[in-house]
Design an enzyme around this catalytic site. Sequence first.
Site, short mmCIF file in Angstrom:
data_model
loop_
_atom_site.label_atom_id
_atom_site.label_comp_id
_atom_site.label_asym_id
_atom_site.label_seq_id
_atom_site.Cartn_x
_atom_site.Cartn_y
_atom_site.Cartn_z
N GLU A 22 -6.90 -7.68 -0.36
CA GLU A 22 -7.35 -7.54 1.03
C GLU A 22 -8.83 -7.20 1.01
O GLU A 22 -9.21 -6.03 0.93
CB GLU A 22 -6.59 -6.43 1.77
N GLU A 78 0.82 -1.22 0.00
CA GLU A 78 0.00 0.00 0.00
C GLU A 78 0.86 1.27 0.00
O GLU A 78 0.57 2.23 0.70
CB GLU A 78 -0.95 0.00 1.21
#
Length: 622
Positions: free
Chosen positions: A272, A189
Amino acid sequence: MKVLALSSMLALVSHSTDAAAVTFPQDKADMTHSFKAVGNQFELDGKPFLIRGGDMHYNRVPREYWRDRMKMLRAMGLNTLTTYVFWNLHEPQPGEFDFSGQLDIAAFVRTAQEEGLFVVLRPGPYVCSEWDFGGLPWWLLKETDLAVRTRDPRFLDHMRRYLSKVGEQVKDLMIHRGGPIILTQVENEYGSFGQDHDYMTAVRTMMESSGFDGQLFTSDNVLDEHNPTGTLMAGSFKDLPLALNFGQDQSAAKAFDILDKYRPEGIRMNAEYWFGWFDHVGDKHSNRPMQKGLENFKWMLDRGYNVSFYMAHGGTNFGFMNGANLDNGIYWPDTTSYDYDAPLNEAGQPTAKFYALRELIQSHLPAGEILPPVPTTPKIASIDSFVFTEQAPLWQLLGDPIQSHSIRSMEDVNQGYGLILYRHKVKKPYQGRLDVLDVRDYAWVHHAGKLQGTLDRHRQQIGLNVKLNPESYLDILVENQGRVNYGPSMIYERKGVTKEVRTSLGILSDWDIYPLPLTDLSNLDFVANSEKQIADTPTFYRAELNLTEVADTYLDTRNWGKGIIFVNGHNLGRYWHIGPQQALYCPGTWLKKGSNEIIVLELEKAPSSLTMKGLSHSLFDE
């Protein structure tokens, strides 16, 4: 090496839900395979493969339970296990590495393979994960100007050493060498942190040279609705699959529509899928309705998109490893429990989400694949109330102080976690405002042995009124409640008192500093409980718990204040009466038949009844 036993036959799901299942051939002991992204699908040995995955982390589940939890994940319908690798656990001091016991990442990966699970590995170096400092080692903060997650040469040197060591552990477990690792993630991320693509290239290059030479990928969130692809561009590579991260409260259709506009062709994957959420101390327990989450998941399954649940099984932030967030400038530490409202709860029991997902996955299985039966539910035992009969003050753990003219942070005195005590001998009488800048994260201010008040970073408290007498001691005890693990602000997460302590007369100097990492309690001299105990003195209490059988339990903390529990030397984590967590998960594997030592460090005040009991269930929001 023998990496494929008959008991570990892996069922592979094709990209099309009506195609036949594919299995590994079992006629050779050292079988290697190919796995890569081809167009809009993954291919294993040249045949379409669809990831049905979920996160479960080796450090959050006792090693003795790894296999049982993995069997549960297979029964839910997953074919892939996803895990981070946690740098701060494996390199607790610069150059000192630990991959043993609970931290044996290679054994964790091999166990997954034996249980019929492929592995997606995410070695960081940053992992987020509601874990202290996002998994980065605390000692990086000893150099105040070191810039983490950048091309700072010092950070790159540390990262290169770490990735090389992880590669030594797992490179032989890559899919093309006979292991189960099919994907490895580059960073994590990064688009939510920075915009330096050269840094990402440096990470990728280090990974490839460390043995991560299989299929790589990246994953990112979509943060800015006015520039939705900004984070995706910063954290991705044109030649690698780009996965999205989003949750059940978001629209899968809208999320992938953004990806379609940015990258019309290529793998479609939610790396995710947040089918639950974590808890902040003092907030409500996460318990989100699952219907929309199921609808999103079905939408992705119907289209043959790869999905990995975060978390499939959350487990526990044992010890002092919980992370924290800054939300609009407000500090929120995370709870010890990492239950995450996941399909498998903190103790590994299947929930309503588990059975709903199993049913949905079964309706999308390719011909020939059958899910294994659900294993027996782990036993959770209740324990009758037991009494703490002995006590010892925290101050017994004070060793020789570090003497310093100016106040210093935890990192300055080579401490990562726990508590730290700052002691100053008052020189002049004073009455008025005392400012402690900055408290990271919760402080108890004592003078002449009596509590004057507390300071809470969450409440943005920086001072209180005091009356100080000369020749008496001013003590400031500070608890590190967990470093921020997400966003640019994490780079400032030094702990203890990070600036100065001052009155209207000026800055206080000449300090005795006592690190209290609480890693060794052997020097405590326990005595029978005394009625003369000072109510507001931080105190250890000890009980002997005799058991005729051993099972998991939840230790009920409702009649206690704020503190930490140790069971047979294991740090279970923190409790605080403000919730939402009000019972700490205690693995049965850390208990034993016969005598067990339970130690509680109560930091606020002694409860009216020095008792505790074990519950057969978790406890939140009471």
